[in-house]
Scaffold this active site. Structure first.
Site, mmCIF file in Angstrom:
data_model
loop_
_atom_site.group_PDB
_atom_site.id
_atom_site.type_symbol
_atom_site.label_atom_id
_atom_site.label_comp_id
_atom_site.label_asym_id
_atom_site.label_seq_id
_atom_site.Cartn_x
_atom_site.Cartn_y
_atom_site.Cartn_z
ATOM 1 N N THR A 1 0.895 -1.153 0.005
ATOM 2 C CA THR A 1 -0.085 0.109 -0.046
ATOM 3 C C THR A 1 0.904 1.145 -0.076
ATOM 4 O OG1 THR A 1 -1.715 -1.092 1.168
ATOM 5 C CG2 THR A 1 -1.906 1.214 1.242
ATOM 6 N N ASN B 1 -4.933 -9.461 -8.240
ATOM 7 C CA ASN B 1 -4.766 -10.235 -6.967
ATOM 8 C C ASN B 1 -5.878 -11.160 -6.951
ATOM 9 O OD1 ASN B 1 -5.537 -7.569 -6.923
ATOM 10 N ND2 ASN B 1 -6.753 -8.038 -4.971
ATOM 11 N N CYS C 1 -16.467 -5.397 2.195
ATOM 12 C CA CYS C 1 -17.492 -4.902 3.089
ATOM 13 C C CYS C 1 -17.297 -3.322 3.061
ATOM 14 C CB CYS C 1 -17.410 -5.642 4.507
ATOM 15 S SG CYS C 1 -19.008 -5.354 5.438
HETATM 16 C C1 LIG Z 1 -2.105 -6.411 -5.849
HETATM 17 C C2 LIG Z 1 -1.816 -5.836 -4.577
HETATM 18 N N1 LIG Z 1 -1.392 -4.471 -4.421
HETATM 19 C C3 LIG Z 1 -1.285 -4.006 -3.278
HETATM 20 C C4 LIG Z 1 -1.792 -4.737 -2.047
HETATM 21 C C5 LIG Z 1 -1.447 -4.098 -0.635
HETATM 22 O O1 LIG Z 1 -0.145 -4.534 -0.013
HETATM 23 P P1 LIG Z 1 -0.221 -4.495 1.433
HETATM 24 O O2 LIG Z 1 -0.922 -5.529 2.076
HETATM 25 O O3 LIG Z 1 1.402 -5.037 1.540
HETATM 26 O O4 LIG Z 1 -0.250 -3.248 2.010
HETATM 27 C C6 LIG Z 1 -2.192 -5.916 -2.263
HETATM 28 C C7 LIG Z 1 -2.405 -7.026 -0.922
HETATM 29 O O5 LIG Z 1 -3.424 -7.405 -1.113
HETATM 30 C C8 LIG Z 1 -2.124 -6.550 -3.508
HETATM 31 O O6 LIG Z 1 -2.612 -7.859 -3.673
#
Ligand SMILES: Cc1ncc(COP(=O)(O)O)c(C=O)c1O
Length: 383
Positions: free
Chosen positions: A72, A147, A322
């Site tokens: 993030t 993801n 949610c």
């Molecule tokens: C594609 C993608 N980007 C960013 C993130 C965020 O990563 P973090 O949980 O390390 O903040 C995730 C987490 O699920 C993700 O799957």
């Protein structure tokens, strides 16, 4: 009951070697990497060794790796570090919320954002990105692997579009790293996000690859850590664990771990689709990372499936979120045009710890769980 964990896209368990590498960082080698005494120097050396390991996984130079608190923060740093009010960003509708909501914040701050959709197979079309480029476009941000579906996006082509338009290209590679080989030079990206906890490293640590010469504004204001790009004392155990996880990933590729994982995933998909009527793989036609399977089971409700599997000791997930007390279907599956099918889709995501026996155990449970849920479903009963 030994639980089976098939939610590795949410987070992964540490590899034992990663834990062993981290262990001395709390009681013995606990120094602050900015201190000039011996403990500090030892910590600095450990951080720099980890930087080399992470850089090697991505084909980057060590000076191009900025350690952060995770995916993030890296996504946020890429966007807020470069985009100014009045400028324009192109991203996709299937990004993680770390990018999507950062883009919404940029809009509030006076930047313009174009959210490009995807095809039914979950892939963003490079042409759609090209068509969105404007004179004031500053950045294109499109993820490397989704993801939820695992679909690999055409990042090399998009990087080329960005290069020709003279705009920055950022790719969120959180779900691609350590699953498919990554070479930042080959992709041609300017910025690339990774997170340790999706690759059997610890939670709360990640990195942003920043191409040499990219003038990125730090989001955090403080000391001159990470060459002025990310203020704050480095997370020593986290970074050391991240480095080890990156090294282990290289070894895993070298011994064909990705092919073995793909074989397990394919076996799971084939057996489930053969045993369950009305089951189909989302993004089946796309090229995907080897660990992710998103399966639509007609006539079931995703949360019910997750709970039923949980009671049987198996962890899987839906892409639903949610929001204001209501369960919203996955924005990714919705963008793919799945409609109500988005509520009936389940993500199975494998990790390096999963075994063929676990895959077989899941295969043996799924048909019965789907059958029981359908018995309760008026929509299915009416077929
Ligand atoms: C594609 C993608 N980007 C960013 C993130 C965020 O990563 P973090 O949980 O390390 O903040 C995730 C987490 O699920 C993700 O799957």
């Amino acid at each position: 009951m030994r639980r089976i964990y098939f939610d590795n896209n949410a987070t992964t368990p540490l590899l034992p070697e990663v834990l062993a590498a981290m262990q001395p960082c709390w009681l013995e080698n606990f120094g602050n990497a900015s201190s000039i005494h011996q403990q500090g120097q030892r910590a600095r050396a450990a951080v720099e060794a980890a930087r080399e390991q992470v850089a090697a996984l991505l084909g980057a130079r060590t000076s191009e790796i900025v350690f952060t608190s995770g995916g993030t923060e890296s996504d946020n740093l890429a966007l807020f570090g470069l985009v100014e009010p009045g400028e324009h960003v192109i991203t996709s509708a299937i990004e993680h919320h770390a990018v999507l909501n950062a883009c919404h914040r940029l809009e509030e701050l006076g930047a313009a954002v174009t959210f490009v959709g995807c095809e039914a197979n979950g892939m963003v079309q490079p042409e759609a990105i090209r068509a969105a480029v404007r004179p004031e476009t500053k950045m294109i941000s499109v993820m490397m692997a989704n993801n939820e579906t695992g679909a690999l996006q055409p990042v090399q082509e998009i990087a080329e579009i960005a290069r020709k338009a003279d705009v920055y290209f950022h790719t969120d590679a959180v779900q691609a790293a350590a699953k498919v080989p990554i070479d930042v030079e080959q992709i041609g990206c300017d910025l690339l996000t990774v997170a340790a906890h999706k690759m059997h490293g610890p939670q709360g640590v990640g990195a942003l690859y920043v191409r040499r010469g990219t003038l990125l504004k730090s989001m955090l204001v403080g000391g001159r850590h990470e060459r002025g790009r990310r203020a704050g004392t480095e997370n020593l155990p986290g970074i050391v664990g991240f480095g080890k996880a990156a090294e282990m990933a290289q070894e895993w590729f070298a011994r064909g771990g990705d092919n073995q994982m793909r074989a397990l995933r394919d076996r799971l998909e084939q057996a489930i689709c053969a045993a369950v009527e009305g089951a189909r793989i989302n993004s089946r036609e796309a090229s995907r990372v080897p660990n992710t399977s998103n399966i639509l089971f007609e006539g079931i409700e995703g949360e019910g499936f997750v709970i039923a599997m949980d009671l049987k000791g198996i962890s899987v997930s839906t892409g639903a979120a949610c929001s204001s007390g209501a369960i919203e279907p996955s924005h990714v599956l919705t963008a793919m045009g799945l409609g109500e099918g988005a509520r009936s889709s389940i993500r199975f995501s494998l990790g390096k710890q999963n075994t063929a026996e676990e895959v077989d155990a899941v295969i043996s449970v799924v048909p019965d769980v789907v059958h029981k849920l359908r018995e309760l479903s008026p929509a299915w009963a009416g077929r």
